[in-house]
Design an enzyme around this catalytic site. Structure first.
Site, PDB file in Angstrom:
ATOM      1  N   ARG A  25       0.712  -0.623  -0.136  1.00  0.00           N
ATOM      2  CA  ARG A  25       0.036  -0.202  -0.045  1.00  0.00           C
ATOM      3  C   ARG A  25       1.049   1.424  -0.150  1.00  0.00           C
ATOM      4  O   ARG A  25       1.093   2.087  -1.062  1.00  0.00           O
ATOM      5  CB  ARG A  25      -0.732  -0.170   1.040  1.00  0.00           C
ATOM      6  CG  ARG A  25      -1.836  -0.903   1.364  1.00  0.00           C
ATOM      7  CD  ARG A  25      -3.028  -1.379   1.937  1.00  0.00           C
ATOM      8  NE  ARG A  25      -3.537   0.107   2.469  1.00  0.00           N
ATOM      9  CZ  ARG A  25      -4.710   0.105   3.797  1.00  0.00           C
ATOM     10  NH1 ARG A  25      -4.778  -0.470   4.215  1.00  0.00           N
ATOM     11  NH2 ARG A  25      -5.322   1.620   3.456  1.00  0.00           N
ATOM     12  N   HIS A  71      -8.544  -3.038  -7.644  1.00  0.00           N
ATOM     13  CA  HIS A  71      -8.081  -2.984  -6.051  1.00  0.00           C
ATOM     14  C   HIS A  71      -9.265  -2.872  -5.292  1.00  0.00           C
ATOM     15  O   HIS A  71     -10.232  -2.470  -5.423  1.00  0.00           O
ATOM     16  CB  HIS A  71      -7.618  -1.265  -6.490  1.00  0.00           C
ATOM     17  CG  HIS A  71      -6.362  -0.863  -5.231  1.00  0.00           C
ATOM     18  ND1 HIS A  71      -5.255  -1.254  -4.945  1.00  0.00           N
ATOM     19  CD2 HIS A  71      -7.291   0.220  -4.451  1.00  0.00           C
ATOM     20  CE1 HIS A  71      -4.899  -0.537  -3.785  1.00  0.00           C
ATOM     21  NE2 HIS A  71      -5.919   0.027  -3.460  1.00  0.00           N
ATOM     22  N   TYR A 115     -18.112  13.937 -13.316  1.00  0.00           N
ATOM     23  CA  TYR A 115     -18.155  15.163 -14.096  1.00  0.00           C
ATOM     24  C   TYR A 115     -16.706  15.418 -14.875  1.00  0.00           C
ATOM     25  O   TYR A 115     -16.283  15.981 -15.840  1.00  0.00           O
ATOM     26  CB  TYR A 115     -18.517  16.240 -13.150  1.00  0.00           C
ATOM     27  CG  TYR A 115     -19.628  16.417 -12.037  1.00  0.00           C
ATOM     28  CD1 TYR A 115     -20.669  15.883 -13.321  1.00  0.00           C
ATOM     29  CD2 TYR A 115     -19.768  16.636 -11.070  1.00  0.00           C
ATOM     30  CE1 TYR A 115     -22.106  17.031 -12.490  1.00  0.00           C
ATOM     31  CE2 TYR A 115     -20.790  16.249 -10.294  1.00  0.00           C
ATOM     32  CZ  TYR A 115     -22.069  16.696 -11.446  1.00  0.00           C
ATOM     33  OH  TYR A 115     -22.891  17.007 -10.600  1.00  0.00           O
TER      34      TYR A 115
END
Length: 912
Positions: A25, A71, A115
């Protein structure tokens, strides 16, 4: 039920969790510079074919595919990572080509992922190049439905260019961004010279280059980070000062990872709290063309430079950044230096290119095999068609085709001379050949259109091209130079296409007191200087000890016209005093001398010292501390002159050097030693004479004097070395043809305690003090005195040290050694041998010695120096590393005794 101590369970569970965070990670891989989340986003976008030329898609789609396929930590984690890789104020070269609101340097957040749109940027596409050519390993994904790459092929040096930030369990990484052109230039330089030092790399990569610009204060912290892997640097905003009746400050660049709005708010708070009193107003005039423009108006009468310093002190216009060069190397966290990070990237690229070439070679061979079958079928197409038409099924047709025996003549006609030769290398030489299963499958898949003449020519051309490709791939795999050539070409192309000018300025002003020497590990070094003035240092551990009489190993690439002239041993923290033929002295720290490989020539000494055009180094001496009461520098010249001057007098050298000794035109400096009260000096000459006298015989003089007579020389003789006598040690004498011997110094007490009359009454300003000193002729010696050097008056002729004959040659150097020491010997052709002192016999003075080094024809011994035992204190190393004087190339005097046979040479004093 399993019973287990709770502390064991907690420890094991915590370590498992910690390693999972570290590897899976938080930390980047040193090869591609990516964390797992970043790598998985790029791989998911590659699966979606979002290349730099494709249309952008919604970030929600990218985040969803990444979460679903690779993931397992949710879109809320993935989208911020994607956004950061698209922000040009956080990445030196963005990996994501964005469209929409992805936030701003002002600190505004990005719009929701429904968006915004994105696709891969060119640098990311270069990191994914060759991914499908078996260049990297794959592992199963979290749900084991597909596989993902462990690392990307990464043609782009992402870790150093874009940097990385990450906090794991018990460790963290903080790698700043760098300039792409500088990193590529540094990697290319490493390909050319793998032995390049970090100091030399720092000349190419001077420091970080932040996307937001700014000014880095000082170079010391950068060098510390590149040498040790850890440091902190101070970054300031770039501020223009406009002076006048009402001065103002204009902030044009802010420190890395600072938000513009927060900077303005912090300054405003300082003004409101009367922390800074000289500011009358602050305006944010930033726009799209100038992302950062903060105007700070000052009150009348206030010095803008004082206000600016207050802003640096109290506001975020000056920030301290930690540099922690920590990354995963082979799956394990490791702190690296700058050079090691570059080496790991080059190592990764070598593996990628080899694996890519092996994959392409296998593919080309497979296609060549198919094309050979098609060409063979076309060569006898009527028979092939007949077999197929007479078969009931494809399986039957395949079986019959595989049973057909093709004559070698037909194979040669179908493949051509070159193709047939290559075919024989693979299949062996035979009168007939049969088609393989793969070839028959290809023949059965042929269409009638492939029977056309142009199609047959196309297959022949393809076969020829495949042969060329296979030859090319084999050459690449067999030649590492070609592999590094490909890497270099890729780096040059990346630098040309995407390189930009440096944004961050590095200021020489240091904020704080630093000592560069603190970064240098103290170790023993061997320093060599060639006749033409090339200098280098090598760790003493490079040369392992050999038996007496060995040939040694190459110490440098010594050409016949540039033999080695000086060899000495010193600690990296010691000073080297360089004495020149013009009687000047310069000094340099040992660690400042470039460290190079054994075979390298070295660096021109004129690049280190400010020597005049006709000035050459004649001798060197190692000094650790100049402030030693009662210590002197004793200098000896070729003509037998000695001069003693306080050591402290040489502690303040100038850039252009300072006067060390006044020399006659026909004289030159031979050796320099450090003496203390009650020491005794031994001078040795090229014809094998030696004299021992007390250091008090020579009174102290200033630097700008010539000295007094130390030994009276016979015609054609000259001084070759000088040491401080040690009753517990032995004197090692070496001759130019590889012979040498040891003799005990002895107590030397014949003149001990006696007042020696001195006749040198001249002043220091008189230069050379001409004196009348009674000359002592060598006396007939008894057996006891023949094993030691008795003390005489300065200026005598001395006693026989070694028989210098045509067999062993003239004396080239001496050294005071102990049984626990080792010595380094170097020849004019650059060979170096390291032997144990105890391997050299202790014999009398009036002998020829034994062979201590076997020389090649035309080679000769040029220098010998003591290597102190490992248990010696580093602070004493200057006393243990007396330098060796240059060797004169004089012919052996014909009047010397004829050579004796090997059996006449005694290894014990009885032979005298």
């Amino acid at each position: 039920m399993i019973e287990e101590a709770i502390e064991d369970e907690l420890r094991n569970s915590y370590l498992t969790y910690a390693m999972s965070v570290i590897v899976s990670r938080a930390l980047p891989d040193v090869r591609d510079g990516l964390k797992p989340s970043q790598r998985r986003i790029l791989v998911a976008m590659n699966d979606l074919s979002l290349t730099p030329g494709a249309a952008r898609v919604k970030c929600a789609k990218i985040a969803g595919d990444t979460s679903g396929n690779y993931h397992p930590h949710g879109e809320a984690i993935i989208y911020p990572t994607l956004v950061r890789m698209a922000q040009e104020w956080n990445m030196r070269h963005v990996l994501i080509d964005k469209q929409g609101n992805f936030g701003s340097i002002a600190g505004l957040p990005a719009a929701a992922m429904r968006y915004t749109e994105a696709r891969l940027a060119p640098p990311a596409a270069m990191m994914l190049d060759d991914l499908k050519l078996d260049t990297v390993d794959y592992i199963p994904t979290y749900d084991e439905r597909r596989t993902e790459p462990v690392v990307l092929p990464s043609k782009f040096p992402n870790l150093l260019v874009n940097g990385a930030q990450g906090i794991a369990v018990g460790m963290a990484t903080s790698i700043p961004p760098h300039n792409l052109r500088e990193i590529c230039a540094g990697l290319i330089r490493m390909i050319e010279d793998p032995e390049i030092s970090i100091s030399e790399l720092c000349e190419i990569v001077p420091g970080p280059d932040f996307p937001t610009g700014g000014i880095i204060c000082g170079r010391y912290s950068i060098r510390q980070a590149y040498n040790t892997g850890r440091s902190t640097i101070v970054v300031r905003a770039r501020v223009d000062v406009e002076e006048g009746k009402k001065a103002r400050l204009i902030v044009r660049e802010i420190p890395f990872q600072q938000a513009r709005d927060r900077v303005v708010e912090r300054i405003a708070d300082l003004v409101r709290n009367d922390k800074i009193k000289g500011i009358s107003g602050i305006r944010d005039e930033s726009d799209l063309k100038e992302p950062v423009r903060i105007v700070i108006e000052l009150k009348q009468g206030h010095d803008p430079h004082i206000v600016l310093n207050q802003l640096y002190q109290f506001s975020s216009l000056q920030e301290t950044h930690s540099i922690i060069l920590l990354a995963l190397v082979d799956g394990k966290p490791r702190e690296l230096t700058l050079k090691e990070m570059m080496q790991e990237f080059l190592r990764h690229r070598v593996i990628v290119i080899r694996r890519r070439t092996q994959f392409l070679l296998a593919s080309a061979r497979k296609r060549k095999h198919v094309v050979e079958g098609l060409l063979l079928a076309l060569a006898d197409i009527d028979h092939i068609i007949q077999i197929i038409r007479n078969s009931r099924t494809q399986a039957e047709a395949k079986e019959k085709l595989m049973g057909v025996e093709c004559p070698a003549s037909m194979m040669e006609r179908a493949l051509g001379d070159r193709g047939y030769t290559d075919f024989q290398l693979e299949r062996g030489i035979s009168d007939t050949y049969r088609l393989t299963s793969v070839q028959t499958d290809a023949i059965l898949r042929m269409t009638l259109g492939q029977l056309a003449g142009l199609e047959q020519e196309r297959l022949a051309e393809e076969h020829s091209a495949l042969l060329d490709e296979i030859s090319e791939y084999r050459d690449i795999l067999g030649d590492p130079v070609r592999i590094y050539g490909i890497i270099r070409a890729d780096l040059e192309e990346i630098s040309r296409r995407y390189g930009t000018d440096r944004k961050t300025v590095i200021d020489d002003e240091e904020l704080g007191n630093y000592n560069m020497e603190d970064l240098i590990t103290e170790e023993t070094m061997v320093v060599t200087i060639s006749t033409q003035g090339y200098i280098k240092r090598i760790p003493a551990t490079t040369y392992r000890a050999q038996k007496r009489g060995g040939k040694g190993i190459a110490g440098m690439r010594a050409e016949e016209e540039d033999p080695v002239e000086h060899l000495f041993v010193a600690s990296t923290h010691a000073y080297l005093l360089f004495f020149t033929n013009q009687g000047k002295v310069y000094w340099q720290k040992v660690w400042e001398i470039p460290q190079m490989s054994r075979e390298s020539r070295g660096r021109a000494v004129v690049n280190l010292l400010n020597l005049s055009p006709d000035e050459k180094i004649r001798d060197c001496v190692v000094v650790r501390n100049f402030d030693l009461p009662g210590h002197f520098l004793m200098m000896g010249t070729k003509k037998g002159i000695v001069k003693k001057t306080e050591l402290e007098a040489y502690s303040r050298p100038k850039r252009g050097g300072i006067i060390a000794i006044k020399l006659r035109e026909d004289d030159e400096l031979v050796d320099v030693v450090i003496t203390k009260p009650n020491d005794q000096i031994v001078l040795s000459t090229s014809t094998g004479m030696a004299i021992r006298f007390s250091e008090s015989d020579a009174r102290p003089m200033g630097r700008n004097t010539s000295g007094v007579k130390g030994i009276s020389l016979r015609k054609g003789d000259e001084v070759v070395g000088m040491v401080v006598a040690d009753p517990t040690a032995t004197l090692l004498t070496a001759c130019e043809f590889g012979y040498g011997k040891r003799t005990t110094f002895g107590p030397g007490d014949e003149m001990a305690g006696k007042e020696l009359p001195m006749s040198d009454e001249g002043s220091e300003e008189d230069g050379l003090i001409e004196e009348e000193v009674p000359v002592e002729e060598p006396e007939a010696e008894d057996l006891g005195s023949a094993n030691r050097y008795r003390t005489q008056r300065r200026g005598g002729k001395g006693v026989i040290d070694i028989k210098a004959t045509r067999r062993n040659g003239k004396v080239v150097g001496i050294a005071a050694v102990h049984d626990s020491d080792e010595v380094l010997m170097m020849t004019t052709r650059g060979k170096i041998q390291r032997i144990a002192v105890k391997d050299v016999s202790v014999i009398g003075r009036n002998t020829q010695g034994v062979r201590i080094m076997s020389l090649d024809e035309g080679d000769s011994l040029t220098a010998i120096v003591r290597v102190p035992s490992q248990d010696i204190d580093p602070s004493e190393i200057e006393a243990a590393s007396a330098p060796i004087a240059p060797v004169s190339e004089l012919p052996i005097d014909e009047s010397l005794p004829e050579s004796t046979s090997e059996s006449d040479v005694s290894d014990a004093s009885e032979g005298e």
